[in-house]
Structure formats: structure tokens, C-alpha cells
Design a protein around this motif. Structure first.
Motif, PDB file in Angstrom:
ATOM      1  N   MET A  13       7.924  -6.054  -1.288  1.00  0.00           N
ATOM      2  CA  MET A  13       7.151  -6.524  -0.138  1.00  0.00           C
ATOM      3  C   MET A  13       5.741  -6.938  -0.524  1.00  0.00           C
ATOM      4  SD  MET A  13       8.571  -4.419   2.968  1.00  0.00           S
ATOM      5  CE  MET A  13       9.743  -3.721   1.855  1.00  0.00           C
ATOM      6  N   ASN A  14       5.190  -6.235  -1.486  1.00  0.00           N
ATOM      7  CA  ASN A  14       3.874  -6.625  -1.981  1.00  0.00           C
ATOM      8  C   ASN A  14       3.932  -7.982  -2.690  1.00  0.00           C
ATOM      9  OD1 ASN A  14       2.031  -4.766  -1.120  1.00  0.00           O
ATOM     10  ND2 ASN A  14       1.482  -4.049  -3.174  1.00  0.00           N
ATOM     11  N   PHE A  15       5.014  -8.195  -3.437  1.00  0.00           N
ATOM     12  CA  PHE A  15       5.159  -9.483  -4.120  1.00  0.00           C
ATOM     13  C   PHE A  15       5.297 -10.605  -3.095  1.00  0.00           C
ATOM     14  CE2 PHE A  15       5.639  -6.586  -7.549  1.00  0.00           C
ATOM     15  CZ  PHE A  15       5.211  -7.276  -8.672  1.00  0.00           C
ATOM     16  N   THR A  46      -2.211  -3.919  -4.255  1.00  0.00           N
ATOM     17  CA  THR A  46      -1.967  -2.577  -4.778  1.00  0.00           C
ATOM     18  C   THR A  46      -0.905  -1.775  -4.031  1.00  0.00           C
ATOM     19  OG1 THR A  46      -3.661  -1.711  -3.314  1.00  0.00           O
ATOM     20  CG2 THR A  46      -4.360  -2.387  -5.537  1.00  0.00           C
ATOM     21  N   CYS A  47      -0.451  -0.721  -4.698  1.00  0.00           N
ATOM     22  CA  CYS A  47       0.549   0.204  -4.170  1.00  0.00           C
ATOM     23  C   CYS A  47      -0.056   1.600  -4.115  1.00  0.00           C
ATOM     24  CB  CYS A  47       1.755   0.194  -5.094  1.00  0.00           C
ATOM     25  SG  CYS A  47       3.035   1.376  -4.656  1.00  0.00           S
ATOM     26  N   ALA A  48       0.316   2.375  -3.089  1.00  0.00           N
ATOM     27  CA  ALA A  48      -0.234   3.730  -2.941  1.00  0.00           C
ATOM     28  C   ALA A  48       0.859   4.784  -2.876  1.00  0.00           C
ATOM     29  CB  ALA A  48      -1.081   3.784  -1.667  1.00  0.00           C
ATOM     30  N   ILE A  49       2.069   4.392  -3.245  1.00  0.00           N
ATOM     31  CA  ILE A  49       3.227   5.257  -2.961  1.00  0.00           C
ATOM     32  C   ILE A  49       3.159   6.603  -3.687  1.00  0.00           C
ATOM     33  CG2 ILE A  49       4.882   4.394  -4.731  1.00  0.00           C
ATOM     34  CD1 ILE A  49       5.860   4.716  -1.093  1.00  0.00           C
ATOM     35  N   ARG A  50       2.716   6.579  -4.955  1.00  0.00           N
ATOM     36  CA  ARG A  50       2.544   7.827  -5.711  1.00  0.00           C
ATOM     37  C   ARG A  50       1.166   7.801  -6.352  1.00  0.00           C
ATOM     38  NH1 ARG A  50       7.817   6.512  -5.736  1.00  0.00           N
ATOM     39  NH2 ARG A  50       7.274   4.700  -6.968  1.00  0.00           N
ATOM     40  N   GLY A  80      -3.577  -4.795  -0.150  1.00  0.00           N
ATOM     41  CA  GLY A  80      -2.370  -3.972  -0.129  1.00  0.00           C
ATOM     42  C   GLY A  80      -2.588  -2.537   0.306  1.00  0.00           C
ATOM     43  N   CYS A  81      -1.670  -1.693  -0.134  1.00  0.00           N
ATOM     44  CA  CYS A  81      -1.558  -0.342   0.429  1.00  0.00           C
ATOM     45  C   CYS A  81      -2.699   0.581   0.030  1.00  0.00           C
ATOM     46  CB  CYS A  81      -0.208   0.244   0.057  1.00  0.00           C
ATOM     47  SG  CYS A  81       1.127  -0.624   0.914  1.00  0.00           S
ATOM     48  N   MET A  82      -3.225   0.414  -1.184  1.00  0.00           N
ATOM     49  CA  MET A  82      -4.348   1.267  -1.586  1.00  0.00           C
ATOM     50  C   MET A  82      -5.604   0.853  -0.818  1.00  0.00           C
ATOM     51  SD  MET A  82      -5.282   1.850  -5.514  1.00  0.00           S
ATOM     52  CE  MET A  82      -6.605   2.940  -6.022  1.00  0.00           C
ATOM     53  N   THR A 169      -0.022   2.935   5.621  1.00  0.00           N
ATOM     54  CA  THR A 169      -0.608   1.779   4.932  1.00  0.00           C
ATOM     55  C   THR A 169      -0.087   0.452   5.474  1.00  0.00           C
ATOM     56  OG1 THR A 169       1.076   1.725   3.202  1.00  0.00           O
ATOM     57  CG2 THR A 169      -0.868   3.083   2.784  1.00  0.00           C
ATOM     58  N   ARG A 170       1.044   0.502   6.177  1.00  0.00           N
ATOM     59  CA  ARG A 170       1.662  -0.747   6.644  1.00  0.00           C
ATOM     60  C   ARG A 170       1.760  -0.838   8.155  1.00  0.00           C
ATOM     61  NH1 ARG A 170       3.170  -4.985   3.015  1.00  0.00           N
ATOM     62  NH2 ARG A 170       2.366  -4.097   1.120  1.00  0.00           N
ATOM     63  N   GLY A 171       1.479   0.261   8.840  1.00  0.00           N
ATOM     64  CA  GLY A 171       1.422   0.210  10.297  1.00  0.00           C
ATOM     65  C   GLY A 171       2.778   0.203  10.983  1.00  0.00           C
ATOM     66  N   GLY A 200      12.500  -5.673   4.086  1.00  0.00           N
ATOM     67  CA  GLY A 200      11.849  -4.820   5.081  1.00  0.00           C
ATOM     68  C   GLY A 200      11.980  -3.382   4.621  1.00  0.00           C
ATOM     69  N   GLN A 201      11.149  -2.478   5.131  1.00  0.00           N
ATOM     70  CA  GLN A 201      11.251  -1.067   4.728  1.00  0.00           C
ATOM     71  C   GLN A 201      12.525  -0.432   5.266  1.00  0.00           C
ATOM     72  OE1 GLN A 201       9.624   0.278   2.522  1.00  0.00           O
ATOM     73  NE2 GLN A 201       7.592  -0.628   2.441  1.00  0.00           N
ATOM     74  N   ASN A 202      12.994  -0.935   6.379  1.00  0.00           N
ATOM     75  CA  ASN A 202      14.220  -0.399   6.978  1.00  0.00           C
ATOM     76  C   ASN A 202      14.876  -1.550   7.727  1.00  0.00           C
ATOM     77  OD1 ASN A 202      16.215   0.957   8.297  1.00  0.00           O
ATOM     78  ND2 ASN A 202      14.855   2.146   9.611  1.00  0.00           N
TER      79      ASN A 202
HETATM   80 FE1  F3S Z   1       5.257  -1.019  -1.218  1.00  0.00          FE
HETATM   81 FE2  F3S Z   1       3.758   0.687  -2.534  1.00  0.00          FE
HETATM   82 FE3  F3S Z   1       2.963  -0.208  -0.238  1.00  0.00          FE
HETATM   83  S1  F3S Z   1       5.921   0.747  -2.388  1.00  0.00           S
HETATM   84  S2  F3S Z   1       4.771  -0.723   0.920  1.00  0.00           S
HETATM   85  S3  F3S Z   1       3.291  -1.397  -2.078  1.00  0.00           S
HETATM   86  S4  F3S Z   1       2.743   1.847  -0.966  1.00  0.00           S
END
Ligand code: F3S
Ligand code: SAH
Ligand code: SF4
Length: 442
Positions: A13-15, A46-50, A80-82, A169-171, A200-202
Motif C-alpha cells: 500500500m505504501n508503494f 515510511t512504515c511503522a509496523i514494527r 507514510g505511517c511513521m 496510522t491509516r485511519g 487493501g488492509q482487509n
Molecule cells: Fe503498511 Fe507499514 Fe503502514 S505495513 S500500512 S506501511 S505501518
């Protein structure tokens, strides 16, 4: 013309979002460059997952200091998420960051970039939206092979799994107008693309309401699949709680809907699943696996799993291993639990599995999965698959690689074949990660 360099981390999704960002900026006269050395702006999505995902970004920011010393006009922005998680605090912690923009605020990027440069100020725009889907933005395909592309069909998530930052982070979850999705897929096909992945996330809770009813995910898939039998359709991710027979029926009906389902299990223990707020138990999950196999005996199944979630016992870890033995996944993304700020887990649970123990459990899962993947792949030897060719093998120019409908990578001698073609390939050998094939007489 100011030049922008975009660097992307995290999930698909970030891409997909970076391609929307590129489009929004190009429209306002910015040039998107692949040469970081000539950039006026570096945007890091960015990603914030871990925690380790965030540490990686911080390390990257330190590396970029040298570039900033050489080019004092260079401005760095975090997307992004961070960005959403840390907001303007991130600019305090990381002095070389000039602006922070969250996932629902990308339309403001052109004006933020101009403001940061012209007024020499810092800027943060992190408001989340309940409606933004960027439905009208035609993504600029970055680093694309011209063969397969992502299409974002919804945004946000409100499942609130206890460990997960994504809802923050995505609402809120919101779906995108199906007409715009089908039009985007059709346009890609007209431009030579052969594969689209709906994101999509789900995805199972995709829902678009109209005056005379609603379009759900199964119907959306069917509409995209109808574009052409030569356009492959994939999707990610399904949540086990919502995986419906209706979707499986549609998948089975269309040959061009790829026979591969990513169904994150997270844990094999019912107590842990409940604690994770996943809304299913192991019996439900196995019932969904049985349903997949009933509708599509040749479907591959992949998963995500977390080792060492709060209070997980050795016995519960063994239940996860049992789940892997029962389902026999074709591929798995395997993670150590990482406590994330502000999640339910952080507020109410103890991160009490010692780091060394998490590592041991994860390694056990990885070893088991490696063995299962190899055994699954060995069973493929002798079978013939239609492969969509994606490009040259990384090891040799004389070989090409592509994927079958099950999303397994197959490598074979190139002969006269070109990327973008569909070819029949017979599997003759394998490793745990790759199938080796021979081109059949077409
Ligand atoms: Fe994806 Fe990482 Fe955000 S997995 S939705 S970029 S926290
Ligand atoms: N929406 C998708 C997953 C998105 S995140 C879904 O629900 O399936 C991708 C994966 O990262 C998750 O499936 C989970 O296995 C993992 N993950 C999420 N938060 C995590 C955390 N705090 N620690 C470790 N792994 C995590
Ligand atoms: Fe995170 Fe759960 Fe939403 Fe997936 S479904 S993004 S794991 S909260």
C-alpha cells in the motif's frame, strides 16, 4: 523544474501511495527523479509496523546527512505511517527532516514543498480523513516492469488488532468508487499490463454503496476479471474473519483470478487470537482453509504469523507450529512481536516473552515453514503451469523468471521468450523458494 526523489518502505500500500504522490507532484510541475544525487527533495515513505521498521528509517536519515552537507538546498520529508504516528515530534527528534506528511494529506504536498523552500519553514500535515481515496489520481508507475501493477481499492483499517498500529496510522476504513478501479485496471491493460493486484488492509470488507444497492469485493473482483481473460487479477489482504464463500466462488469461476490467497493466521492458539482481537479461532480459520481447498484444490495459501505475542506460552507457540503443519502454507511472512506505542497491547498487556525466547520461537517457525515449502514445491515437479514472464533471472541473463497463478516464482531458459508473455513451463526441479522449469512447446 524542482526534482523529487521518492524512497519507499513498508507494505504494497505504501508503494501504491508513492505512485499517487509522484502523480500529484508531477501535475504541479515537479520532476520525479531516480537519481538521489540530483534531487531537491527526498521523500521517504515510511512504515511503522514494527520497531525495526522505524529504526531502519532513522538510520537512513543519518546516512542522508552527508548528502545534505554536499547539497545544502536539499529538503527531506517523511511520508507514510511513521509520519502519521510521530507527527511533528519526528522533526524535533530528527533535525534534518523539514516536513512530515501523513497518508491522507498527500494532496497538500505541492504546497508544502513550495512553502518549505520559499519560506524556509518546517511543516507537518497529518490530519486523517474519513473519505480520501485518491480515486481521481492516476498513479505514475514507479520502477514498474510494465507488466504488473498495484491498484489501491480501499484505505484505512478499523479492526484494531491488539498489536497493530495501522488503524492509528491509516485511519478509518473507506472504499474507493468501483468505476474508478475498473477504469484504472482497463487503462493498465490497454497499456500492455498483464496483471493487477487489488490492495487493501482487509479487502473482504470492501463495500461501495450506490442508490440501487452495493458493490462488494466479490463483485468488484468479477468486474475486474471481466476486462480480459489475459489480465491476471490478484488481491491482498483478506482477513480470515471475513473470507466469504461468495469470494471463493468468484475466484473459482474466473481462470484469470489468481489461485493464491494470503490469509494471515497470526497465531495457532485460541487464547492468543482472542487476546489479539482477531475475531476468529483456530477452528474457524481451519474451516476457511477447508473452504478454499474445496472451491480451488490448486490454490496456494500464504500467511503472516507473530512469534512471542504478550503472555504467549511455550504450549501456545506449539499450537502455532501445529497450525503450520495442518495448513502447510506455500509461503509465510514470519515476525517477532514488537510492542507498538498506543496500541491495545501497549496499554493493557505485558510484553513478557524474553527477546531470546521470541527469537527461538521465530526460528522454529521459520525452520518448519522452510521444510514445508520445500516439500510443497517438490510435489510441483512434473506439473505444467502457465507462467507470466516478468524479467531476467537475477543470476543469469540466459534465464527468465515469472510466476504461475499460485504466485510461485519459476525460472527457466529464455529461448526466444520476452517478458510480458504467457508461456507454458514444466517444473523439473525446485528449492524451498523457487521452482525451476523447462519451456514447453507452446
Ligand atoms: Fe503498511 Fe507499514 Fe503502514 S505495513 S500500512 S506501511 S505501518
Ligand atoms: N492488514 C493485514 C496485515 C497488515 S500488517 C492483515 O490484517 O492481515 C502485516 C503483518 O505484520 C501482520 O499480518 C502481522 O503479522 C505483522 N504485524 C503487525 N503488527 C505487528 C507487531 N506489532 N509486531 C510484529 N508483527 C506485527
Ligand atoms: Fe492491523 Fe489487524 Fe488492521 Fe491488519 S486487520 S491492518 S493486522 S489492525
Amino acid at each position: 523544474m524542482k526534482k523529487v526523489y521518492i524512497e519507499t518502505y513498508g507494505c504494497q500500500m505504501n508503494f501504491a501511495d508513492s505512485e499517487i504522490v509522484a502523480s500529484l507532484l508531477k501535475k504541479e510541475g515537479y520532476d520525479v527523479t531516480t537519481e538521489i544525487g540530483e534531487a531537491d527533495y527526498v521523500l521517504i515513505n515510511t512504515c511503522a509496523i514494527r520497531d525495526n521498521a522505524e529504526q531502519r528509517i532513522r538510520k537512513r536519515l543519518r546516512e542522508l546527512r552527508a548528502l545534505q552537507q554536499r547539497n545544502t538546498g536539499l529538503r527531506i520529508g517523511i511520508l507514510g505511517c511513521m509520519a502519521e504516528r510521530l507527527q511533528s515530534q519526528l522533526m524535533v527528534e530528527e533535525e534534518n527532516v523539514s516536513f512530515v506528511v501523513g497518508p491522507d494529506a498527500y494532496r497538500q504536498l505541492p504546497s508544502i514543498l513550495a512553502r518549505v523552500r520559499e519560506q524556509g519553514v518546517k511543516a507537518a500535515e497529518t490530519e486523517l480523513s474519513t473519505t480520501e481515496t485518491y480515486a481521481d489520481i492516476e498513479p505514475v508507475r514507479l520502477g514498474s516492469n510494465g507488466i504488473s501493477a498495484y491498484i489501491s481499492i480501499m484505505r484505512g483499517c478499523q479492526n484494531y488488532c491488539a498489536y497493530c498500529v495501522v488503524p492509528y496510522t491509516r485511519g478509518r476504513e473507506r472504499s474507493r468508487d468501483p468505476e474508478t478501479i475498473v477504469a484504472e485496471a482497463r487503462d493498465l491493460y490497454a497499456h500492455g499490463y498483464k496483471e493487477v493486484t487489488l490492495l487493501g488492509q482487509n479487502v473482504n470488507s470492501y463495500r461501495w454503496r450506490t442508490d440501487d444497492g452495493e458493490v462488494g469485493f466479490a463483485e468488484l473482483m468479477a468486474r475486474v476479471a471481466e476486462i480480459s481473460p489475459r489480465l491476471r487479477v490478484r488481491f491482498a489482504t483478506s482477513h480470515p474473519k471475513d473470507l466469504s464463500d461468495g469470494l471463493l466462488e468468484v475466484m473459482a469461476k474466473y481462470d484469470n483470478i489468481c489461485k493464491c490467497i494470503h490469509l494471515p493466521v497470526q497465531s495457532g492458539s485460541d487464547r492468543i487470537l482472542k487476546l489479539m482481537n482477531r475475531h476468529y479461532d483456530s477452528a474457524w480459520y481451519l474451516d476457511r482453509i477447508a473452504a478454499i481447498r474445496r472451491y480451488m484444490p490448486d490454490c496456494s495459501i500464504t500467511t503472516d504469523v507473530i512469534a512471542g505475542f504478550c503472555t504467549e506460552t511455550e504450549e501456545e507457540h506449539q499450537m502455532t507450529l501445529d497450525m503450520f503443519r495442518k495448513v502447510r502454507y506455500d509461503y509465510a511472512y514470519m515476525f517477532k512481536f514488537s510492542m507498538r506505542p498506543n496500541t491495545y497491547a501497549e496499554k493493557h498487556l505485558q510484553d513478557d516473552v524474553p527477546e531470546a525466547e521470541k527469537t527461538r520461537r521465530l526460528e522454529e517457525i521459520i525452520a518448519l515453514q522452510g521444510q514445508i515449502a520445500l516439500e510443497n514445491n517438490r510435489k510441483e515437479i512434473g506439473r505444467v503451469y502457465e507462467v507470466l514472464v516478468e524479467g531476467e533471472s537475477h543470476r543469469s541473463k540466459e534465464r527468465l523468471f515469472g510466476r504461475n497463478s499460485q504466485n510461485k516464482v519459476i525460472v527457466f531458459d529464455r529461448h526466444e521468450v520476452q517478458p510480458g508473455q504467457y508461456v507454458k513451463v514444466k517444473v523439473v526441479d525446485c528449492t524451498a523458494a523457487t521452482l525451476l522449469g523447462e519451456l514447453c512447446a507452446q
